[in-house]
Design a protein around this motif. Sequence first.
Motif, PDB file in Angstrom:
ATOM      1  N   VAL B 150     -66.079 -18.482 -39.837  1.00 39.27           N
ATOM      2  CA  VAL B 150     -66.042 -17.013 -39.975  1.00 39.27           C
ATOM      3  C   VAL B 150     -67.425 -16.424 -40.267  1.00 39.27           C
ATOM      4  O   VAL B 150     -67.567 -15.220 -40.429  1.00 39.27           O
ATOM      5  N   GLU B 151     -68.441 -17.309 -40.314  1.00 36.92           N
ATOM      6  CA  GLU B 151     -69.812 -16.894 -40.662  1.00 36.92           C
ATOM      7  C   GLU B 151     -69.781 -16.062 -41.941  1.00 36.92           C
ATOM      8  O   GLU B 151     -70.066 -14.853 -41.938  1.00 36.92           O
ATOM      9  N   PRO B 152     -69.421 -16.714 -43.056  1.00 37.73           N
ATOM     10  CA  PRO B 152     -69.156 -15.956 -44.283  1.00 37.73           C
ATOM     11  C   PRO B 152     -70.414 -15.359 -44.906  1.00 37.73           C
ATOM     12  O   PRO B 152     -71.478 -15.971 -44.876  1.00 37.73           O
ATOM     13  N   GLU B 153     -70.225 -14.169 -45.449  1.00 40.70           N
ATOM     14  CA  GLU B 153     -71.278 -13.570 -46.266  1.00 40.70           C
ATOM     15  C   GLU B 153     -71.294 -14.263 -47.620  1.00 40.70           C
ATOM     16  O   GLU B 153     -72.330 -14.365 -48.266  1.00 40.70           O
ATOM     17  N   LEU B 154     -70.101 -14.679 -48.027  1.00 44.64           N
ATOM     18  CA  LEU B 154     -69.968 -15.393 -49.298  1.00 44.64           C
ATOM     19  C   LEU B 154     -69.030 -16.576 -49.090  1.00 44.64           C
ATOM     20  O   LEU B 154     -67.900 -16.407 -48.621  1.00 44.64           O
ATOM     21  N   LEU B 155     -69.526 -17.757 -49.421  1.00 45.64           N
ATOM     22  CA  LEU B 155     -68.713 -18.972 -49.290  1.00 45.64           C
ATOM     23  C   LEU B 155     -68.293 -19.429 -50.686  1.00 45.64           C
ATOM     24  O   LEU B 155     -69.141 -19.669 -51.555  1.00 45.64           O
ATOM     25  N   LEU B 156     -66.989 -19.537 -50.882  1.00 41.35           N
ATOM     26  CA  LEU B 156     -66.472 -19.958 -52.183  1.00 41.35           C
ATOM     27  C   LEU B 156     -65.896 -21.364 -52.059  1.00 41.35           C
ATOM     28  O   LEU B 156     -65.197 -21.669 -51.090  1.00 41.35           O
ATOM     29  N   MET B 157     -66.190 -22.192 -53.040  1.00 46.39           N
ATOM     30  CA  MET B 157     -65.700 -23.577 -52.991  1.00 46.39           C
ATOM     31  C   MET B 157     -65.113 -23.954 -54.342  1.00 46.39           C
ATOM     32  O   MET B 157     -65.805 -23.910 -55.358  1.00 46.39           O
ATOM     33  N   ASP B 158     -63.824 -24.285 -54.347  1.00 50.70           N
ATOM     34  CA  ASP B 158     -63.133 -24.608 -55.590  1.00 50.70           C
ATOM     35  C   ASP B 158     -62.886 -26.115 -55.661  1.00 50.70           C
ATOM     36  O   ASP B 158     -61.885 -26.597 -55.137  1.00 50.70           O
ATOM     37  N   GLU B 159     -63.769 -26.831 -56.267  1.00 45.65           N
ATOM     38  CA  GLU B 159     -63.711 -28.297 -56.369  1.00 45.65           C
ATOM     39  C   GLU B 159     -63.280 -28.916 -55.033  1.00 45.65           C
ATOM     40  O   GLU B 159     -62.291 -29.649 -54.966  1.00 45.65           O
ATOM     41  N   PRO B 160     -64.019 -28.641 -53.985  1.00 48.97           N
ATOM     42  CA  PRO B 160     -63.560 -29.049 -52.655  1.00 48.97           C
ATOM     43  C   PRO B 160     -63.578 -30.551 -52.411  1.00 48.97           C
ATOM     44  O   PRO B 160     -62.931 -31.033 -51.490  1.00 48.97           O
ATOM     45  N   PHE B 161     -64.331 -31.288 -53.232  1.00 52.62           N
ATOM     46  CA  PHE B 161     -64.447 -32.738 -52.983  1.00 52.62           C
ATOM     47  C   PHE B 161     -63.683 -33.556 -54.025  1.00 52.62           C
ATOM     48  O   PHE B 161     -63.738 -34.781 -54.019  1.00 52.62           O
ATOM     49  N   ALA B 162     -62.975 -32.859 -54.919  1.00 55.84           N
ATOM     50  CA  ALA B 162     -62.361 -33.553 -56.062  1.00 55.84           C
ATOM     51  C   ALA B 162     -61.336 -34.603 -55.644  1.00 55.84           C
ATOM     52  O   ALA B 162     -61.203 -35.628 -56.311  1.00 55.84           O
ATOM     53  N   SER B 163     -60.614 -34.343 -54.545  1.00 53.95           N
ATOM     54  CA  SER B 163     -59.548 -35.286 -54.192  1.00 53.95           C
ATOM     55  C   SER B 163     -59.991 -36.289 -53.121  1.00 53.95           C
ATOM     56  O   SER B 163     -59.157 -36.990 -52.557  1.00 53.95           O
ATOM     57  N   LEU B 164     -61.294 -36.363 -52.868  1.00 53.81           N
ATOM     58  CA  LEU B 164     -61.777 -37.258 -51.804  1.00 53.81           C
ATOM     59  C   LEU B 164     -62.372 -38.544 -52.365  1.00 53.81           C
ATOM     60  O   LEU B 164     -62.787 -38.598 -53.528  1.00 53.81           O
ATOM     61  N   ASP B 165     -62.427 -39.564 -51.536  1.00 51.43           N
ATOM     62  CA  ASP B 165     -63.063 -40.813 -51.951  1.00 51.43           C
ATOM     63  C   ASP B 165     -64.589 -40.628 -51.965  1.00 51.43           C
ATOM     64  O   ASP B 165     -65.107 -39.624 -51.442  1.00 51.43           O
ATOM     65  N   TYR B 166     -65.286 -41.588 -52.541  1.00 52.80           N
ATOM     66  CA  TYR B 166     -66.725 -41.448 -52.755  1.00 52.80           C
ATOM     67  C   TYR B 166     -67.482 -41.192 -51.450  1.00 52.80           C
ATOM     68  O   TYR B 166     -68.307 -40.285 -51.370  1.00 52.80           O
ATOM     69  N   PHE B 167     -67.149 -41.963 -50.417  1.00 52.43           N
ATOM     70  CA  PHE B 167     -67.871 -41.857 -49.143  1.00 52.43           C
ATOM     71  C   PHE B 167     -67.727 -40.446 -48.557  1.00 52.43           C
ATOM     72  O   PHE B 167     -68.702 -39.795 -48.192  1.00 52.43           O
ATOM     73  N   ASN B 168     -66.471 -39.971 -48.506  1.00 57.20           N
ATOM     74  CA  ASN B 168     -66.233 -38.640 -47.946  1.00 57.20           C
ATOM     75  C   ASN B 168     -66.887 -37.559 -48.797  1.00 57.20           C
ATOM     76  O   ASN B 168     -67.393 -36.564 -48.270  1.00 57.20           O
ATOM     77  N   ARG B 169     -66.851 -37.769 -50.114  1.00 55.80           N
ATOM     78  CA  ARG B 169     -67.420 -36.782 -51.032  1.00 55.80           C
ATOM     79  C   ARG B 169     -68.914 -36.588 -50.758  1.00 55.80           C
ATOM     80  O   ARG B 169     -69.391 -35.475 -50.592  1.00 55.80           O
ATOM     81  N   VAL B 170     -69.621 -37.719 -50.672  1.00 57.89           N
ATOM     82  CA  VAL B 170     -71.069 -37.659 -50.449  1.00 57.89           C
ATOM     83  C   VAL B 170     -71.381 -37.041 -49.090  1.00 57.89           C
ATOM     84  O   VAL B 170     -72.234 -36.158 -48.960  1.00 57.89           O
ATOM     85  N   GLU B 171     -70.629 -37.478 -48.079  1.00 63.11           N
ATOM     86  CA  GLU B 171     -70.894 -37.016 -46.718  1.00 63.11           C
ATOM     87  C   GLU B 171     -70.614 -35.517 -46.564  1.00 63.11           C
ATOM     88  O   GLU B 171     -71.414 -34.768 -45.985  1.00 63.11           O
ATOM     89  N   LEU B 172     -69.482 -35.074 -47.116  1.00 55.75           N
ATOM     90  CA  LEU B 172     -69.127 -33.662 -46.964  1.00 55.75           C
ATOM     91  C   LEU B 172     -70.031 -32.754 -47.794  1.00 55.75           C
ATOM     92  O   LEU B 172     -70.367 -31.649 -47.380  1.00 55.75           O
ATOM     93  N   LEU B 173     -70.432 -33.242 -48.958  1.00 51.68           N
ATOM     94  CA  LEU B 173     -71.354 -32.453 -49.776  1.00 51.68           C
ATOM     95  C   LEU B 173     -72.667 -32.231 -49.027  1.00 51.68           C
ATOM     96  O   LEU B 173     -73.215 -31.127 -49.000  1.00 51.68           O
ATOM     97  N   GLU B 174     -73.120 -33.291 -48.387  1.00 55.25           N
ATOM     98  CA  GLU B 174     -74.367 -33.212 -47.603  1.00 55.25           C
ATOM     99  C   GLU B 174     -74.212 -32.212 -46.448  1.00 55.25           C
ATOM    100  O   GLU B 174     -75.082 -31.383 -46.201  1.00 55.25           O
ATOM    101  N   LEU B 175     -73.054 -32.304 -45.793  1.00 55.32           N
ATOM    102  CA  LEU B 175     -72.776 -31.406 -44.662  1.00 55.32           C
ATOM    103  C   LEU B 175     -72.775 -29.945 -45.113  1.00 55.32           C
ATOM    104  O   LEU B 175     -73.410 -29.082 -44.479  1.00 55.32           O
ATOM    105  N   VAL B 176     -72.085 -29.669 -46.206  1.00 56.61           N
ATOM    106  CA  VAL B 176     -72.002 -28.299 -46.719  1.00 56.61           C
ATOM    107  C   VAL B 176     -73.399 -27.811 -47.130  1.00 56.61           C
ATOM    108  O   VAL B 176     -73.791 -26.681 -46.824  1.00 56.61           O
ATOM    109  N   ARG B 177     -74.142 -28.676 -47.796  1.00 56.11           N
ATOM    110  CA  ARG B 177     -75.477 -28.283 -48.262  1.00 56.11           C
ATOM    111  C   ARG B 177     -76.387 -27.925 -47.091  1.00 56.11           C
ATOM    112  O   ARG B 177     -77.103 -26.920 -47.127  1.00 56.11           O
ATOM    113  N   GLU B 178     -76.307 -28.738 -46.043  1.00 50.43           N
ATOM    114  CA  GLU B 178     -77.135 -28.461 -44.856  1.00 50.43           C
ATOM    115  C   GLU B 178     -76.791 -27.107 -44.238  1.00 50.43           C
ATOM    116  O   GLU B 178     -77.674 -26.329 -43.896  1.00 50.43           O
ATOM    117  N   ARG B 179     -75.491 -26.846 -44.093  1.00 50.72           N
ATOM    118  CA  ARG B 179     -75.070 -25.580 -43.460  1.00 50.72           C
ATOM    119  C   ARG B 179     -75.476 -24.382 -44.316  1.00 50.72           C
ATOM    120  O   ARG B 179     -75.917 -23.355 -43.795  1.00 50.72           O
TER     121      ARG B 179
END
Lengths: 256, 250
Positions: B150-179
């Motif tokens: 949606v090309e957000p003006e404001l992106l809100l994230m509510d513990e988005p990686f809390a229920s993920l395993d370590y590998f997915n957590r690290v990878e998705l955090l990196e992806l979000v940070r890059e974007r």
Amino acid sequence: MSLPLRALLSTVLRPLLGALGLFGLWWLLALTTSPAILPTPWPVLMQLGDALFTAQLWQDTGITLSNVLASFVLALIGGVTLGLLAARQEWIEKALHPLMVVVESAPTIAWLVLAILWLGLGAGPAILVGVSMALPLIFIATVHGLKQIDTGLLDMARIYRLSPWTKLTRLLLPSLALTLAGAASGALSVAWRGVIMAEAFSASAGLGPALWGGYLYGDIVPVYAHILWIILLGLLLEYLVIHPIRRLIHARLHQR
Amino acid sequence: MHDCINANPPALSADNDVLLRLHGVSRHFTGGAGVVDIHLTLPVGQTLGICGVSGCGKSTLLRLIAGLDLPDEGEIVGSVGRLGMVFQEPQLLPWLSARDNVQLVLGAEQSDKALAALREVGLEQAAGRYPAQLSGGMRQRVGIARALAVEPELLLMDEPFASLDYFNRVELLELVRERIHERGITAVFVSHDVREIARLCDRVIVLGSQPGRILEHLHDPLPPLERDARPGRRAAFEERLLQSIRAGML
């Protein structure tokens, strides 16, 4: 025992055994009762077999089925619409709740008398009675179903500002589908019973008048033949229409 | 404490520097939960972290910022156009495919955009699959794709990686940070994990509990990507956050 044989036993043979048991009980009772009150199954089955080759039975069946379908569709549209409004505004739910209790608990005969007064004789009263019996079930299921929707999904809809139409068609109605399919089975069943009863007194054509006419003229065997046909049609509706729809919805909602 | 980590972030004066301002915002719940007297500015193009122990009101504050809840006292000033949100659970419609879940928030005519968003999170091949046919990490990727599409003006994230395993957590955090970095998105990130906060956020507020109030407002002038390249700096930031959270528990 192999799996297909076990499945065949549970889905076909056991219900068949149950039906045969009922016929056996009927036959035993008929032997000890006057044929003017309870004929044996055989002449009833013969009468029904003959009637199936007459245009009259199919014409009556068509009229009754269309009345049942009309009342079911009206109850579905009305019940879902009122349920959606009630879920949106608490005061609407509070205002409608006693009305639904009155509609649901009022005797069918009271509705029939009022329906004849308001609509005159014909199919109208039968349809109105069917609606009055089915609509509360659909309304209650809709309100209950909407309350069960995951609040996270509703939050998602608010965050992404889904249009009311998108929210209704992509989120609310699919979420309600399974609850409604369950309620629809009950609603169809009560509409079926209500319409036939109402037709007997308000209409000149249909299965209700055919059944009631047989009784008035003292033709007991056709009365039982019609009752058997009505029961068979109810079972066919349940197993050939409602069950497949419920399975389809379940499969669609839980894609794997 | 690392010298460059500032416990009193510089004031933002110009309104065009700020997306939202919270003035004395409070939200009360029975049993003492909620948040009280929150004063906060959300600078454009920065990522604000909200951290604290469980039950301190992190998610309550995020819901207030999102407009999903209204404050009992105080006001939130500013207007946000397009919002994107990544929930703790992905909140996907189970009867829609991954592609349709993304397209739902874009409109029917933007099918290509939905596919592009899924491609961006590495899910192009799974676009036709339904949520039940995806792993937890893949479902969260769909949630991220939807939020970014949606090309957000404001992106809100509510513990988005809390229920993920370590590998997915690290990878998705990196992806979000890059974007976030590439597009200069303003974001609010809620987490109880100081390592995630330190990798993603420019500013952090630490909430104390019962009721939730701001204990400390930390700001590191070094952008998260650069901080991450300097392990000592990142460790100091994490340590500072931990100290603050511990202080709130006493």
